[in-house]
Write a protein that holds these residues in place. Sequence first.
Motif, PDB file in Angstrom:
ATOM      1  N   GLU A   1       0.850  -1.190   0.000  1.00 22.62           N
ATOM      2  CA  GLU A   1       0.000   0.000   0.000  1.00 22.62           C
ATOM      3  C   GLU A   1       0.888   1.244   0.000  1.00 22.62           C
ATOM      4  N   CYS A   2       0.601   2.196  -0.909  1.00 28.00           N
ATOM      5  CA  CYS A   2       1.519   3.328  -1.122  1.00 28.00           C
ATOM      6  C   CYS A   2       1.047   4.629  -0.507  1.00 28.00           C
ATOM      7  N   THR A   3      -0.129   4.668   0.097  1.00 30.55           N
ATOM      8  CA  THR A   3      -0.748   5.941   0.479  1.00 30.55           C
ATOM      9  C   THR A   3       0.125   6.778   1.400  1.00 30.55           C
TER      10      THR A   3
ATOM     11  N   HIS B   1       6.762  23.646  -0.210  1.00 27.47           N
ATOM     12  CA  HIS B   1       7.394  24.954  -0.362  1.00 27.47           C
ATOM     13  C   HIS B   1       7.351  25.452  -1.799  1.00 27.47           C
ATOM     14  N   LEU B   2       6.900  24.618  -2.742  1.00 22.44           N
ATOM     15  CA  LEU B   2       6.907  24.983  -4.153  1.00 22.44           C
ATOM     16  C   LEU B   2       5.578  25.532  -4.653  1.00 22.44           C
ATOM     17  N   GLY B   3       4.533  25.481  -3.846  1.00 17.79           N
ATOM     18  CA  GLY B   3       3.242  25.970  -4.319  1.00 17.79           C
ATOM     19  C   GLY B   3       2.252  26.155  -3.202  1.00 17.79           C
ATOM     20  N   THR B   4       1.200  26.946  -3.469  1.00 22.81           N
ATOM     21  CA  THR B   4       0.237  27.263  -2.416  1.00 22.81           C
ATOM     22  C   THR B   4      -1.213  27.270  -2.895  1.00 22.81           C
ATOM     23  N   MET B   5      -1.486  26.957  -4.160  1.00 23.54           N
ATOM     24  CA  MET B   5      -2.848  27.129  -4.667  1.00 23.54           C
ATOM     25  C   MET B   5      -3.698  25.860  -4.613  1.00 23.54           C
ATOM     26  N   ARG B   6      -3.199  24.759  -5.192  1.00 21.09           N
ATOM     27  CA  ARG B   6      -3.984  23.536  -5.265  1.00 21.09           C
ATOM     28  C   ARG B   6      -3.130  22.334  -4.860  1.00 21.09           C
ATOM     29  N   GLY B   7      -3.752  21.361  -4.237  1.00 19.06           N
ATOM     30  CA  GLY B   7      -3.091  20.106  -3.926  1.00 19.06           C
ATOM     31  C   GLY B   7      -3.997  18.955  -4.315  1.00 19.06           C
ATOM     32  N   GLY B   8      -3.396  17.861  -4.783  1.00 17.24           N
ATOM     33  CA  GLY B   8      -4.213  16.731  -5.180  1.00 17.24           C
ATOM     34  C   GLY B   8      -3.450  15.430  -5.119  1.00 17.24           C
ATOM     35  N   MET B   9      -4.182  14.317  -4.980  1.00 10.32           N
ATOM     36  CA  MET B   9      -3.593  12.982  -4.987  1.00 10.32           C
ATOM     37  C   MET B   9      -4.520  12.034  -5.733  1.00 10.32           C
ATOM     38  N   THR B  10      -3.918  11.054  -6.381  1.00 12.12           N
ATOM     39  CA  THR B  10      -4.664   9.970  -7.021  1.00 12.12           C
ATOM     40  C   THR B  10      -3.936   8.663  -6.760  1.00 12.12           C
ATOM     41  N   THR B  11      -4.672   7.640  -6.358  1.00  5.30           N
ATOM     42  CA  THR B  11      -4.102   6.300  -6.230  1.00  5.30           C
ATOM     43  C   THR B  11      -4.806   5.369  -7.216  1.00  5.30           C
ATOM     44  N   TYR B  12      -4.141   4.222  -7.489  1.00  8.67           N
ATOM     45  CA  TYR B  12      -4.748   3.230  -8.381  1.00  8.67           C
ATOM     46  C   TYR B  12      -4.503   1.827  -7.840  1.00  8.67           C
TER      47      TYR B  12
ATOM     48  N   ALA C   1      -5.261  19.511   4.746  1.00 10.52           N
ATOM     49  CA  ALA C   1      -6.379  19.242   3.841  1.00 10.52           C
ATOM     50  C   ALA C   1      -6.594  17.755   3.604  1.00 10.52           C
ATOM     51  N   PHE C   2      -5.518  16.963   3.662  1.00  6.92           N
ATOM     52  CA  PHE C   2      -5.613  15.559   3.273  1.00  6.92           C
ATOM     53  C   PHE C   2      -5.498  14.554   4.422  1.00  6.92           C
ATOM     54  N   GLU C   3      -4.940  14.964   5.552  1.00  7.37           N
ATOM     55  CA  GLU C   3      -4.555  13.992   6.576  1.00  7.37           C
ATOM     56  C   GLU C   3      -5.719  13.151   7.084  1.00  7.37           C
ATOM     57  N   ASP C   4      -6.859  13.766   7.297  1.00  6.79           N
ATOM     58  CA  ASP C   4      -7.985  13.008   7.847  1.00  6.79           C
ATOM     59  C   ASP C   4      -8.792  12.286   6.771  1.00  6.79           C
ATOM     60  N   LYS C   5      -8.327  12.353   5.515  1.00  9.20           N
ATOM     61  CA  LYS C   5      -9.043  11.697   4.417  1.00  9.20           C
ATOM     62  C   LYS C   5      -8.206  10.592   3.779  1.00  9.20           C
ATOM     63  N   LEU C   6      -7.077  10.255   4.399  1.00  9.72           N
ATOM     64  CA  LEU C   6      -6.158   9.312   3.773  1.00  9.72           C
ATOM     65  C   LEU C   6      -6.740   7.910   3.635  1.00  9.72           C
ATOM     66  N   ASP C   7      -7.633   7.521   4.528  1.00  7.79           N
ATOM     67  CA  ASP C   7      -8.139   6.154   4.503  1.00  7.79           C
ATOM     68  C   ASP C   7      -8.942   5.852   3.242  1.00  7.79           C
ATOM     69  N   LYS C   8      -9.403   6.878   2.544  1.00  7.76           N
ATOM     70  CA  LYS C   8     -10.180   6.632   1.333  1.00  7.76           C
ATOM     71  C   LYS C   8      -9.297   6.219   0.161  1.00  7.76           C
ATOM     72  N   PHE C   9      -7.986   6.543   0.233  1.00 12.19           N
ATOM     73  CA  PHE C   9      -7.074   6.200  -0.852  1.00 12.19           C
ATOM     74  C   PHE C   9      -6.599   4.751  -0.699  1.00 12.19           C
ATOM     75  N   LYS C  10      -6.688   4.005  -1.786  1.00  9.77           N
ATOM     76  CA  LYS C  10      -6.269   2.603  -1.794  1.00  9.77           C
ATOM     77  C   LYS C  10      -5.457   2.336  -3.059  1.00  9.77           C
TER      78      LYS C  10
ATOM     79  N   ASN D   1      -9.902  -1.174  -6.860  1.00  6.06           N
ATOM     80  CA  ASN D   1     -10.645   0.068  -6.630  1.00  6.06           C
ATOM     81  C   ASN D   1     -10.529   1.079  -7.761  1.00  6.06           C
ATOM     82  N   GLY D   2      -9.683   0.817  -8.722  1.00  5.16           N
ATOM     83  CA  GLY D   2      -9.499   1.762  -9.811  1.00  5.16           C
ATOM     84  C   GLY D   2      -8.803   3.019  -9.343  1.00  5.16           C
ATOM     85  N   PHE D   3      -9.137   4.163  -9.978  1.00  6.66           N
ATOM     86  CA  PHE D   3      -8.531   5.451  -9.636  1.00  6.66           C
ATOM     87  C   PHE D   3      -9.351   6.134  -8.554  1.00  6.66           C
ATOM     88  N   ILE D   4      -8.689   6.565  -7.504  1.00  8.83           N
ATOM     89  CA  ILE D   4      -9.318   7.344  -6.433  1.00  8.83           C
ATOM     90  C   ILE D   4      -8.600   8.683  -6.371  1.00  8.83           C
TER      91      ILE D   4
END
Length: 476
Positions: free
Chosen positions: A12-14, A26-37, A58-67, A41-44
């Motif tokens: 598991e890579c999450t 440190h390289l950006g401040t506007m948008r953040g995103g992640m996708t797992t496959y 933004a992401f820490e409490d939502k990590l369990d949804k990524f597989k 489960n396909g693409f999440i």
Amino acid sequence: MGGFFGTVSTKECTNDLFYGTDYNSHLGTMRGGMTTYSNENGFIRSIHNLESTYFRSAFEDKLDKFKGQSGIGIISDTDAQPLLFNSHLGRFAIVTVAKVTNKEDLANKLLDENMHLAEFSSGKINQTELIGLLIVKGKTYVEGIENVFREVKGSCSLLLLTEDGIIAARDSWGRTPIIIGRKDGAYAATSESTAFPNLGYEIDKYLGPGEIVRLYADHIEQLRKPNKGMQICSFLWVYYGFPTSSYEGVNVEDVRYKCGLVMGKNDTTEVDCACGIPDSGTGMAIGYAAGHGVSYRRAISKYTPTWPRSFTPSNQERRSLVAKMKLIANRDMLNGQRMLFCDDSIVRGTQLRDNTKELYECGAKEVHMRISCPPLIYGCQFVNFSRSKGDLELITRRIVKEFEGDENKNIDKYSRTGTPEYNRMVEEIRKRLNLSSLKFSTLETLVESIGLPKCKICTHCFDGSSQYTLEEENKA
């Protein structure tokens, strides 16, 4: 700008994906995103606005949804990503670190070819979508990425999360980096090698300009050999890079230290101590102190609990306020001292002028400034190194216009250290910022500190030397 991270693992890579991506904050401040496959489960995917929060929050409490055993993440200063595509090449997610200066032309060309462009709430063209559409025009992923290299003016490095590993493709001129990491049972690709050590990865290789590879959990497959020519952005070492990162095998902090060391050895100005403007001026100041034979002191500190990032808001009024709020002067160390400060660059000069005023108010007897790169003369057309909308936002070009009546007149003379025009411009900047003295690093010192051949480094913003690549792109 922006930074990405992608990994393919036997497990598991999450967690690796989340923390690896976060190390690009440190390289950006506007948008953040992640996708797992994963096959099951396909693409999440998830994308969040980071303008009022941080990637980790933004992401820490939502990590369990990524597989999944593979995934890509991005922190961007441009558009919302990752984007998902379902095409004749297969299904894939894409993230890009890019500056596409011909977005409108590409969009019109694609529409003329009966391609579809999504309407985003921002009302702006999503350059990552354009890049994805150029890719799906190819018969293979490699042919599609070569379309990107051929059609995009500016720069583009990218990661594709496919149903069969991750494809990493570095910008055709190598303006932005991709570093490959390896550990038992996993490979990773990232913009910042800083992402590797705490996750257990070792640097495996630096992708060459235009090189394309496919990452699997246990090996790498080269899909396209690198180009011979390279123009990696010198500002990576001056400003963007985290101190522990390396590009082309050259460490960021070491370059900053060497720049300061050379300036310190050659400087005859009498000062009591040296101080870095956090964060990117710190390494230079330590080197300057060593070279000049004075102590290094932290007379300015950055308030890291709430202002950890170096990039600042797009709103000018808010940017000025943030710049003031996150740096705190130490009155006890400044009072009565002949202070020399080191910083990465001067863009508009507004922030530095305000800082200088505060330093004098805190009791500094003298305020000297040393800059680790030459004056910024030409606006960057290849990577998003600042939010500047045009050359006249640069303090140098405004001064040239006042002196010459035209911001372009004799510009080559103003960009060469030691000419009468250069000396007059630097003196005018010094006076406007109310500094006791002001000196910039020479181009030769910067190139020598980086240690790569001059022809391999983009120094366009200092001397306009990448004009030939612009001409080649315009002919294409």
